[in-house]
Design a protein around this motif. Structure first.
Motif, mmCIF file in Angstrom:
data_model
loop_
_atom_site.group_PDB
_atom_site.id
_atom_site.type_symbol
_atom_site.label_atom_id
_atom_site.label_comp_id
_atom_site.label_asym_id
_atom_site.label_seq_id
_atom_site.Cartn_x
_atom_site.Cartn_y
_atom_site.Cartn_z
ATOM 1 N N GLY A 359 0.839 -1.195 0.000
ATOM 2 C CA GLY A 359 0.000 0.000 0.000
ATOM 3 C C GLY A 359 0.871 1.239 0.000
ATOM 4 O O GLY A 359 2.003 1.206 0.488
ATOM 5 N N PRO A 360 0.368 2.371 -0.525
ATOM 6 C CA PRO A 360 1.176 3.585 -0.632
ATOM 7 C C PRO A 360 1.423 4.229 0.734
ATOM 8 O O PRO A 360 0.524 4.324 1.561
ATOM 9 C CB PRO A 360 0.339 4.491 -1.529
ATOM 10 C CG PRO A 360 -1.069 4.011 -1.362
ATOM 11 C CD PRO A 360 -0.970 2.538 -1.118
ATOM 12 N N GLY A 361 2.673 4.673 0.929
ATOM 13 C CA GLY A 361 3.049 5.319 2.183
ATOM 14 C C GLY A 361 3.181 6.824 2.037
ATOM 15 O O GLY A 361 2.996 7.396 0.958
ATOM 16 N N SER A 362 3.505 7.479 3.144
ATOM 17 C CA SER A 362 3.657 8.937 3.172
ATOM 18 C C SER A 362 4.907 9.372 2.414
ATOM 19 O O SER A 362 5.897 8.634 2.350
ATOM 20 C CB SER A 362 3.738 9.422 4.620
ATOM 21 O OG SER A 362 2.566 9.080 5.336
ATOM 22 N N LEU A 363 4.864 10.586 1.850
ATOM 23 C CA LEU A 363 5.978 11.114 1.075
ATOM 24 C C LEU A 363 6.900 11.967 1.945
ATOM 25 O O LEU A 363 6.445 12.692 2.827
ATOM 26 C CB LEU A 363 5.468 11.970 -0.091
ATOM 27 C CG LEU A 363 4.659 11.250 -1.169
ATOM 28 C CD1 LEU A 363 4.245 12.248 -2.247
ATOM 29 C CD2 LEU A 363 5.447 10.111 -1.788
ATOM 30 N N SER A 364 8.191 11.897 1.645
ATOM 31 C CA SER A 364 9.182 12.770 2.265
ATOM 32 C C SER A 364 9.109 14.164 1.640
ATOM 33 O O SER A 364 8.599 14.337 0.521
ATOM 34 C CB SER A 364 10.583 12.186 2.054
ATOM 35 O OG SER A 364 11.590 13.161 2.258
ATOM 36 N N HIS A 365 9.664 15.162 2.340
ATOM 37 C CA HIS A 365 9.736 16.500 1.743
ATOM 38 C C HIS A 365 10.617 16.491 0.491
ATOM 39 O O HIS A 365 10.508 17.379 -0.357
ATOM 40 C CB HIS A 365 10.281 17.510 2.761
ATOM 41 C CG HIS A 365 11.737 17.360 3.062
ATOM 42 N ND1 HIS A 365 12.235 16.396 3.919
ATOM 43 C CD2 HIS A 365 12.816 18.043 2.604
ATOM 44 C CE1 HIS A 365 13.557 16.495 3.985
ATOM 45 N NE2 HIS A 365 13.933 17.483 3.200
ATOM 46 N N LEU A 366 11.476 15.481 0.343
ATOM 47 C CA LEU A 366 12.331 15.362 -0.832
ATOM 48 C C LEU A 366 11.589 14.756 -2.024
ATOM 49 O O LEU A 366 12.162 14.599 -3.099
ATOM 50 C CB LEU A 366 13.559 14.516 -0.506
ATOM 51 C CG LEU A 366 14.510 15.116 0.531
ATOM 52 C CD1 LEU A 366 15.603 14.128 0.891
ATOM 53 C CD2 LEU A 366 15.113 16.419 0.017
ATOM 54 N N GLU A 367 10.311 14.419 -1.833
ATOM 55 C CA GLU A 367 9.506 13.842 -2.907
ATOM 56 C C GLU A 367 8.414 14.798 -3.370
ATOM 57 O O GLU A 367 7.400 14.376 -3.937
ATOM 58 C CB GLU A 367 8.903 12.509 -2.454
ATOM 59 C CG GLU A 367 9.965 11.444 -2.198
ATOM 60 C CD GLU A 367 9.433 10.213 -1.499
ATOM 61 O OE1 GLU A 367 9.493 9.118 -2.091
ATOM 62 O OE2 GLU A 367 8.940 10.342 -0.349
ATOM 63 N N ARG A 368 8.630 16.086 -3.157
ATOM 64 C CA ARG A 368 7.679 17.086 -3.640
ATOM 65 C C ARG A 368 7.407 16.936 -5.141
ATOM 66 O O ARG A 368 6.240 17.027 -5.594
ATOM 67 C CB ARG A 368 8.208 18.488 -3.353
ATOM 68 C CG ARG A 368 7.369 19.616 -3.969
ATOM 69 C CD ARG A 368 6.100 19.830 -3.214
ATOM 70 N NE ARG A 368 5.044 20.414 -4.025
ATOM 71 C CZ ARG A 368 4.118 21.241 -3.553
ATOM 72 N NH1 ARG A 368 4.138 21.591 -2.289
ATOM 73 N NH2 ARG A 368 3.161 21.696 -4.315
ATOM 74 N N PRO A 369 8.421 16.673 -6.006
ATOM 75 C CA PRO A 369 8.130 16.512 -7.436
ATOM 76 C C PRO A 369 7.165 15.364 -7.729
ATOM 77 O O PRO A 369 6.377 15.449 -8.673
ATOM 78 C CB PRO A 369 9.513 16.255 -8.046
ATOM 79 C CG PRO A 369 10.473 16.925 -7.104
ATOM 80 C CD PRO A 369 9.882 16.704 -5.747
ATOM 81 N N ASN A 370 7.200 14.317 -6.920
ATOM 82 C CA ASN A 370 6.292 13.189 -7.136
ATOM 83 C C ASN A 370 4.845 13.608 -6.909
ATOM 84 O O ASN A 370 3.927 13.181 -7.629
ATOM 85 C CB ASN A 370 6.649 12.034 -6.209
ATOM 86 C CG ASN A 370 8.060 11.518 -6.437
ATOM 87 O OD1 ASN A 370 9.015 12.295 -6.401
ATOM 88 N ND2 ASN A 370 8.211 10.238 -6.659
ATOM 89 N N TYR A 371 4.632 14.423 -5.902
ATOM 90 C CA TYR A 371 3.288 14.940 -5.608
ATOM 91 C C TYR A 371 2.802 15.816 -6.757
ATOM 92 O O TYR A 371 1.646 15.699 -7.209
ATOM 93 C CB TYR A 371 3.339 15.726 -4.305
ATOM 94 C CG TYR A 371 2.067 16.432 -3.911
ATOM 95 C CD1 TYR A 371 0.985 15.733 -3.388
ATOM 96 C CD2 TYR A 371 1.963 17.818 -4.033
ATOM 97 C CE1 TYR A 371 -0.178 16.398 -3.005
ATOM 98 C CE2 TYR A 371 0.814 18.490 -3.641
ATOM 99 C CZ TYR A 371 -0.257 17.774 -3.132
ATOM 100 O OH TYR A 371 -1.399 18.442 -2.749
#
Length: 382
Positions: A359-371
């Motif tokens: 299942g999908p987990g929470s994103l790091s602040h370093l994954e802003r481009p993914n959002y």
């Protein structure tokens, strides 16, 4: 209110509803995209129609076609396309399907004086007009002058060949003006391609795109290669723009070609050593340094495979360096090793996406481009 498109199948609509709910929350509470967005065949078919058939895609670098008659072929949402340099030196795009019995015409890359169908030898000029058709004189309804290969829009944007099936798509120079504002100090148009390769990986195209967009994985996935060249604490991941996202890394001097050439007096300070990672939606991924660049162009093949165009080259001043070949050979060997590491990472993610308990987990602040990428996908679907 959630909008539903009657043209979407139920599985595709369910995946889209979940994705829209996912990106409706602020980034500080964001999670990775829902599994079905990657694994659903119906969602993949909807992406082909509403994203890949509608947006500008990249066919590589314009200097890959330097001479009249040079051509390459590609598939856009299942549509076979030819890109070629005509006799006047203009880039043209056209259908890669004969107007007679609908055989495909050209394969791969090469150079031609004319386009000859391998089935019945109908022959087309480099502008797509029909030059000749054997044994057609007895067909009273046939007129050679009425036959031409359908055109496809092509643009040379900063040295990139951009192609779209959409006659109404905004020009890439307008759509991507933010890229020029961001990295215009690096003359991308003048960089020269040194290699161009193709491969196929067993993962969803978005998994590979997201892998490029975030450098959170570098210290672990690339521990044997480039992981030590980046400091996550110095990494910036700002909010992206409508047509692309980006982040940058301040590099050390372990790879000289990643820095401005010693003769370059234009770039100053950190501009001499910043590596830019540009994700131009939907499927052009560019790593741009003051000395070299490399890129990926992604073409989905169903939900579980992606065909990749992989290329790269050098800035003009590094191309002129007496040791240019030596420097780039070292970089290419490094990139090949990095690709091996990335292939392992993204194919493991695909296996995990197909697992029942994942299942999908929470994103790091370093994954802003993914959002931002997830918001783009959600916004382009009907």
């Amino acid at each position: 209110m959630t909008r539903h498109d009657p043209a979407l199948s139920t599985p595709a609509q369910s995946a889209l509803d979940a994705l829209r709910a996912n990106v409706a929350v602020p980034f500080e509470r964001a999670r990775a995209m829902p599994k079905a967005v990657y694994t659903s065949p119906e969602f993949a078919e909807a992406e082909a129609r509403h994203i890949f058939a509608a947006e500008w895609l990249c066919a590589g670098r314009a200097d890959a076609l330097p001479n009249p008659g040079d051509y390459l072929t590609m598939q856009i949402a299942g549509e076979p396309v030819i890109i070629l340099r005509d006799r006047e030196g203009v880039l043209r795009g056209m259908s890669n399907v004969c107007r007679h019995r609908m055989s495909t015409l050209l394969e791969g890359r090469g150079n031609v004086r004319s386009i000859v169908c391998p089935y019945h030898a109908w022959t087309y000029n480099l502008d797509g007009s029909l030059r000749g058709a054997p044994a057609m004189a007895r067909n009273e309804g046939f007129c050679k002058d009425d036959v031409t290969l359908p055109t496809v829009r092509v643009a040379d944007w900063l040295g990139w060949i951009m192609v779209t099936l959409n006659p109404d798509a905004p020009n890439p120079a307008d759509q991507l003006a933010g890229v020029e504002r961001l990295v215009g100090h690096l003359p991308m148009r003048d960089y020269r391609e040194v290699f161009r390769e193709e491969f196929r990986w067993n993962t969803n195209w978005k998994v590979l795109a997201e892998n490029f967009m975030e450098s959170y994985h570098l210290p672990v996935c690339h521990a044997g290669t480039i992981g030590g060249a980046s400091d996550l604490n110095q990494m910036e991941c700002p909010e992206g723009e409508a047509a692309f996202n980006y982040h940058w890394i301040i590099k050390n001097d372990l790879v000289p070609l990643a820095l401005a050439h010693p003769s370059n007096t234009v770039l100053q300070g950190d501009d001499r050593r910043i590596t830019w990672l540009l994700a131009i939606y939907p499927a052009l991924l560019v790593t741009l340094t003051p000395g070299y660049f490399w890129y990926l162009c992604l073409t989905p093949d169903g939900p579980g495979a992606v065909n990749v165009l992989f290329g790269g080259g050098m800035s003009a001043d590094w191309c002129a360096d007496p040791k240019a070949d030596q420097h780039f050979a070292a970089v290419k060997a490094l990139l090949d090793d990095v690709n091996v590491e990335d292939k392992g990472c993204v194919e493991r993610v695909w296996k995990g996406l197909c697992a029942g308990m994942s299942g999908p987990g929470s994103l790091s602040h370093l994954e802003r481009p993914n959002y931002d990428f997830a918001r783009y996908i959600a916004g382009r679907m009907p």
